[in-house]
Design a protein around this motif. Structure first.
Motif, PDB file in Angstrom:
ATOM      1  N   GLY A  78      82.274 -17.188-104.722  1.00 15.38           N
ATOM      2  CA  GLY A  78      83.440 -17.173-103.842  1.00 15.38           C
ATOM      3  C   GLY A  78      84.087 -15.811-103.777  1.00 15.38           C
ATOM      4  O   GLY A  78      84.564 -15.386-102.711  1.00 15.38           O
ATOM      5  N   ASN A  79      84.094 -15.103-104.897  1.00 14.85           N
ATOM      6  CA  ASN A  79      84.653 -13.749-104.914  1.00 14.85           C
ATOM      7  C   ASN A  79      83.807 -12.798-104.076  1.00 14.85           C
ATOM      8  O   ASN A  79      84.336 -11.903-103.399  1.00 14.85           O
ATOM      9  CB  ASN A  79      84.739 -13.249-106.354  1.00 14.85           C
ATOM     10  CG  ASN A  79      85.604 -12.017-106.483  1.00 14.85           C
ATOM     11  OD1 ASN A  79      86.746 -11.989-106.019  1.00 14.85           O
ATOM     12  ND2 ASN A  79      85.072 -10.988-107.112  1.00 14.85           N
ATOM     13  N   LYS A 116      84.579 -13.568-100.531  1.00 16.76           N
ATOM     14  CA  LYS A 116      85.905 -13.012-100.245  1.00 16.76           C
ATOM     15  C   LYS A 116      85.831 -11.523 -99.965  1.00 16.76           C
ATOM     16  O   LYS A 116      86.494 -11.003 -99.061  1.00 16.76           O
ATOM     17  CB  LYS A 116      86.831 -13.269-101.429  1.00 16.76           C
ATOM     18  CG  LYS A 116      88.247 -12.749-101.249  1.00 16.76           C
ATOM     19  CD  LYS A 116      88.823 -12.239-102.552  1.00 16.76           C
ATOM     20  CE  LYS A 116      88.116 -10.991-103.028  1.00 16.76           C
ATOM     21  NZ  LYS A 116      88.650 -10.468-104.297  1.00 16.76           N
ATOM     22  N   ARG A 117      84.996 -10.804-100.727  1.00 14.90           N
ATOM     23  CA  ARG A 117      84.853  -9.366-100.500  1.00 14.90           C
ATOM     24  C   ARG A 117      84.242  -9.098 -99.126  1.00 14.90           C
ATOM     25  O   ARG A 117      84.614  -8.151 -98.438  1.00 14.90           O
ATOM     26  CB  ARG A 117      83.992  -8.749-101.611  1.00 14.90           C
ATOM     27  CG  ARG A 117      84.228  -7.260-101.773  1.00 14.90           C
ATOM     28  CD  ARG A 117      83.454  -6.707-102.949  1.00 14.90           C
ATOM     29  NE  ARG A 117      83.897  -7.218-104.226  1.00 14.90           N
ATOM     30  CZ  ARG A 117      84.974  -6.796-104.867  1.00 14.90           C
ATOM     31  NH1 ARG A 117      85.747  -5.887-104.319  1.00 14.90           N
ATOM     32  NH2 ARG A 117      85.290  -7.294-106.045  1.00 14.90           N
ATOM     33  N   TRP A 176      93.785 -17.959-101.230  1.00 14.10           N
ATOM     34  CA  TRP A 176      93.232 -16.825-101.988  1.00 14.10           C
ATOM     35  C   TRP A 176      92.681 -15.772-101.039  1.00 14.10           C
ATOM     36  O   TRP A 176      93.002 -14.583-101.150  1.00 14.10           O
ATOM     37  CB  TRP A 176      92.164 -17.363-102.932  1.00 14.10           C
ATOM     38  CG  TRP A 176      91.412 -16.344-103.728  1.00 14.10           C
ATOM     39  CD1 TRP A 176      91.854 -15.128-104.144  1.00 14.10           C
ATOM     40  CD2 TRP A 176      90.071 -16.467-104.235  1.00 14.10           C
ATOM     41  NE1 TRP A 176      90.891 -14.477-104.880  1.00 14.10           N
ATOM     42  CE2 TRP A 176      89.790 -15.284-104.944  1.00 14.10           C
ATOM     43  CE3 TRP A 176      89.113 -17.474-104.163  1.00 14.10           C
ATOM     44  CZ2 TRP A 176      88.558 -15.077-105.569  1.00 14.10           C
ATOM     45  CZ3 TRP A 176      87.897 -17.269-104.793  1.00 14.10           C
ATOM     46  CH2 TRP A 176      87.622 -16.087-105.490  1.00 14.10           C
ATOM     47  N   TYR A 177      91.852 -16.199-100.082  1.00 13.10           N
ATOM     48  CA  TYR A 177      91.255 -15.266 -99.128  1.00 13.10           C
ATOM     49  C   TYR A 177      92.320 -14.622 -98.246  1.00 13.10           C
ATOM     50  O   TYR A 177      92.314 -13.399 -98.020  1.00 13.10           O
ATOM     51  CB  TYR A 177      90.231 -15.995 -98.252  1.00 13.10           C
ATOM     52  CG  TYR A 177      88.887 -16.244 -98.917  1.00 13.10           C
ATOM     53  CD1 TYR A 177      88.775 -16.349-100.302  1.00 13.10           C
ATOM     54  CD2 TYR A 177      87.730 -16.399 -98.166  1.00 13.10           C
ATOM     55  CE1 TYR A 177      87.559 -16.592-100.903  1.00 13.10           C
ATOM     56  CE2 TYR A 177      86.502 -16.643 -98.767  1.00 13.10           C
ATOM     57  CZ  TYR A 177      86.423 -16.740-100.133  1.00 13.10           C
ATOM     58  OH  TYR A 177      85.211 -16.966-100.736  1.00 13.10           O
ATOM     59  N   TYR A 229      97.508 -13.421-104.485  1.00 12.86           N
ATOM     60  CA  TYR A 229      96.041 -13.498-104.494  1.00 12.86           C
ATOM     61  C   TYR A 229      95.511 -13.585-105.919  1.00 12.86           C
ATOM     62  O   TYR A 229      94.473 -14.208-106.175  1.00 12.86           O
ATOM     63  CB  TYR A 229      95.411 -12.373-103.686  1.00 12.86           C
ATOM     64  CG  TYR A 229      95.078 -11.087-104.400  1.00 12.86           C
ATOM     65  CD1 TYR A 229      94.003 -10.992-105.269  1.00 12.86           C
ATOM     66  CD2 TYR A 229      95.812  -9.921-104.146  1.00 12.86           C
ATOM     67  CE1 TYR A 229      93.675  -9.806-105.902  1.00 12.86           C
ATOM     68  CE2 TYR A 229      95.487  -8.728-104.763  1.00 12.86           C
ATOM     69  CZ  TYR A 229      94.427  -8.672-105.646  1.00 12.86           C
ATOM     70  OH  TYR A 229      94.116  -7.497-106.268  1.00 12.86           O
ATOM     71  N   SER A 246      93.552 -17.014-107.172  1.00 15.07           N
ATOM     72  CA  SER A 246      92.240 -16.819-107.788  1.00 15.07           C
ATOM     73  C   SER A 246      92.144 -17.619-109.083  1.00 15.07           C
ATOM     74  O   SER A 246      91.127 -18.262-109.358  1.00 15.07           O
ATOM     75  CB  SER A 246      92.006 -15.329-108.068  1.00 15.07           C
ATOM     76  OG  SER A 246      90.788 -15.128-108.757  1.00 15.07           O
ATOM     77  N   ASN A 270      94.432 -12.079-100.147  1.00 10.19           N
ATOM     78  CA  ASN A 270      93.693 -10.866-100.473  1.00 10.19           C
ATOM     79  C   ASN A 270      93.441 -10.013 -99.238  1.00 10.19           C
ATOM     80  O   ASN A 270      93.582  -8.789 -99.285  1.00 10.19           O
ATOM     81  CB  ASN A 270      92.368 -11.230-101.149  1.00 10.19           C
ATOM     82  CG  ASN A 270      91.761 -10.055-101.894  1.00 10.19           C
ATOM     83  OD1 ASN A 270      91.084  -9.228-101.310  1.00 10.19           O
ATOM     84  ND2 ASN A 270      92.035  -9.978-103.190  1.00 10.19           N
ATOM     85  N   ALA A 302      84.684 -11.028 -96.548  1.00 12.44           N
ATOM     86  CA  ALA A 302      85.779 -11.297 -95.608  1.00 12.44           C
ATOM     87  C   ALA A 302      86.741 -10.124 -95.531  1.00 12.44           C
ATOM     88  O   ALA A 302      87.223  -9.763 -94.446  1.00 12.44           O
ATOM     89  CB  ALA A 302      86.515 -12.569 -96.034  1.00 12.44           C
ATOM     90  N   VAL A 303      87.033  -9.497 -96.676  1.00 13.70           N
ATOM     91  CA  VAL A 303      87.928  -8.335 -96.692  1.00 13.70           C
ATOM     92  C   VAL A 303      87.302  -7.169 -95.932  1.00 13.70           C
ATOM     93  O   VAL A 303      87.969  -6.495 -95.134  1.00 13.70           O
ATOM     94  CB  VAL A 303      88.253  -7.923 -98.142  1.00 13.70           C
ATOM     95  CG1 VAL A 303      88.965  -6.579 -98.171  1.00 13.70           C
ATOM     96  CG2 VAL A 303      89.094  -8.983 -98.822  1.00 13.70           C
ATOM     97  N   VAL A 328      91.434 -21.971-101.853  1.00 14.50           N
ATOM     98  CA  VAL A 328      90.492 -20.919-101.473  1.00 14.50           C
ATOM     99  C   VAL A 328      90.983 -20.191-100.222  1.00 14.50           C
ATOM    100  O   VAL A 328      90.927 -18.945-100.141  1.00 14.50           O
ATOM    101  CB  VAL A 328      89.081 -21.508-101.237  1.00 14.50           C
ATOM    102  CG1 VAL A 328      88.159 -20.456-100.620  1.00 14.50           C
ATOM    103  CG2 VAL A 328      88.486 -22.021-102.546  1.00 14.50           C
TER     104      VAL A 328
END
Length: 394
Positions: A342-343, A346-347, A100-101, A323, A327, A104, A349-350, A97
């Protein structure tokens, strides 16, 4: 003659054994195993979970088996060993995870920085597709991952997915060139809305219950609120972000129509998609951008340098591949809904990291709209699971 209680015990044991055998029979296992795709993502996995629940009276057999296997009292297993194994799996999942983060967030920051010096979004997308194809060929060539050969019939089925993947990335990169990273991702948070609309339009007999439709309201409302106060808003950037959502969600719809009989693991499927997308994007980039290379390269060389530009292009392509793959790795280890949540995180966080890095001006109304939209995405994911609202085919 056997005593009555012995007969009863034997009969019960036989029924349990036959039930267990049924769970491990080829017919049962094959009903659980279905082809999976990235970005066919959480939606196909979620639909499969719902199918399991409906077939088995609201309960899936597989979770029960996993729980029984992990219960020390049930199988006489070593409790400390199970705790250690569970801890190891959680640590691996946490690592995936985090990667992934990080990949991305890094991709969006590097991609936006690259677009400022090299605004040829078609060529940038082609490099990203080429990076995915090159890494896949390396994994296959070095036998670091098992190669699955694709027949011409398989490639014909995969190509629509590759085309949708390419278009989604083209539209995303154009939107990132036109608008702030944070706002592009606020608009892209409306993916569930387009998922429902496209499913209704192109999958016959599809229907959703009212809580699903109700959960779309805060998503659309939040995006509208954020758009009104967005400093970097412009219609080309907004419409291409919407087109990106349509392209990526179309990939999910196309997968159900074309991927029957095609069975690849995620790395092989993404590799073939990347190869087909690169074969399409490279000629397109030469047609669209070939006359602009000299001028853009000269301008970029004076600002960041030619070597740095090539390094950024290669690094951006690597992050794009990483990424996506991380994922997939996370999706293999968690439920579809957990991955969807989680997605969403993640968004967030972005969005936050891009605002801090680029120091984009953000109004209070923009923050409120973003929170409402992302909350709507989380509610949509929860409603899909709690109520078991899968697409119902007539």
């Amino acid at each position: 003659m056997k005593p009555a209680f012995v007969s009863i015990l034997c009969g019960a044991g036989q029924r349990r054994l036959s039930g267990a055998a049924a769970c491990f029979s080829p017919g049962f296992i094959s009903s659980q195993a279905r082809p999976i795709h990235r970005t066919l993502l959480a939606k196909r996995r979620l639909d499969r979970n719902f199918d399991d629940e409906h077939r088995h009276g609201g309960r899936s057999h597989l979770p029960t088996l996993r729980m029984a296997a992990s219960d020390p009292a049930a199988g006489g297993t070593n409790a400390p060993a199970n705790v250690s194994s569970d801890l190891g799996r959680k640590l691996v999942l946490t690592f995936y995870v985090a990667c992934w983060y990080a990949a991305n967030i890094g991709f969006n920051i590097v991609n936006k920085t690259l677009m400022k010096s090299f605004p040829l979004f078609v060529s940038v997308t082609a490099v990203q597709m080429l990076a995915g194809a090159t890494i896949s060929l390396f994994l296959w060539g070095t036998r670091m991952h098992r190669f699955q050969r694709a027949t011409p019939a398989d490639l014909r089925k995969i190509y629509p997915l590759a085309l949708a993947h390419l278009l989604g990335n083209l539209f995303t990169n154009f939107s990132l060139r036109q608008m702030a990273v944070s706002f592009t991702h606020v608009v892209k948070a409306s993916e569930p809305f387009f998922s429902v609309v496209l499913a209704k339009m192109f999958i016959p007999g599809t229907s959703f219950s009212w809580p699903i439709y109700a959960s779309l309201i805060p998503i659309v409302f939040g995006v509208v609120i954020a758009s009104v106060s967005e400093v970097s808003f412009n219609w080309p950037g907004f419409l291409t972000a919407v087109a990106s959502n349509v392209s990526f969600q179309s990939r999910n719809v196309l997968s159900k129509k074309f991927m029957k009989g095609v069975d690849f693991d995620d790395i092989n499927l993404f590799g073939w998609i990347s190869c087909l997308a690169a074969a399409t994007a490279l000629p397109l980039a030469l047609i669209v951008d070939s006359t602009k290379y000299a001028g853009v390269w000269s301008a970029a060389s004076t600002t960041i340098g030619g070597v740095s530009l090539l390094g950024m292009l290669a690094f951006c392509g690597l992050l794009h591949y990483l990424y996506n793959q991380f994922s997939y790795l996370v999706l293999h280890r968690v439920s579809a809904v957990t991955h969807s949540i989680g997605n969403t995180v993640k968004r967030v966080a972005v969005i936050v990291s891009s605002v801090l890095f680029f120091r984009n001006p953000v109004s209070r109304q923009n923050v409120i709209g973003t929170i409402i939209a992302l909350a709507g995405v989380a509610i949509y994911s929860q409603v899909k699971t709690i109520r078991g609202d899968k697409r119902k085919t007539a």
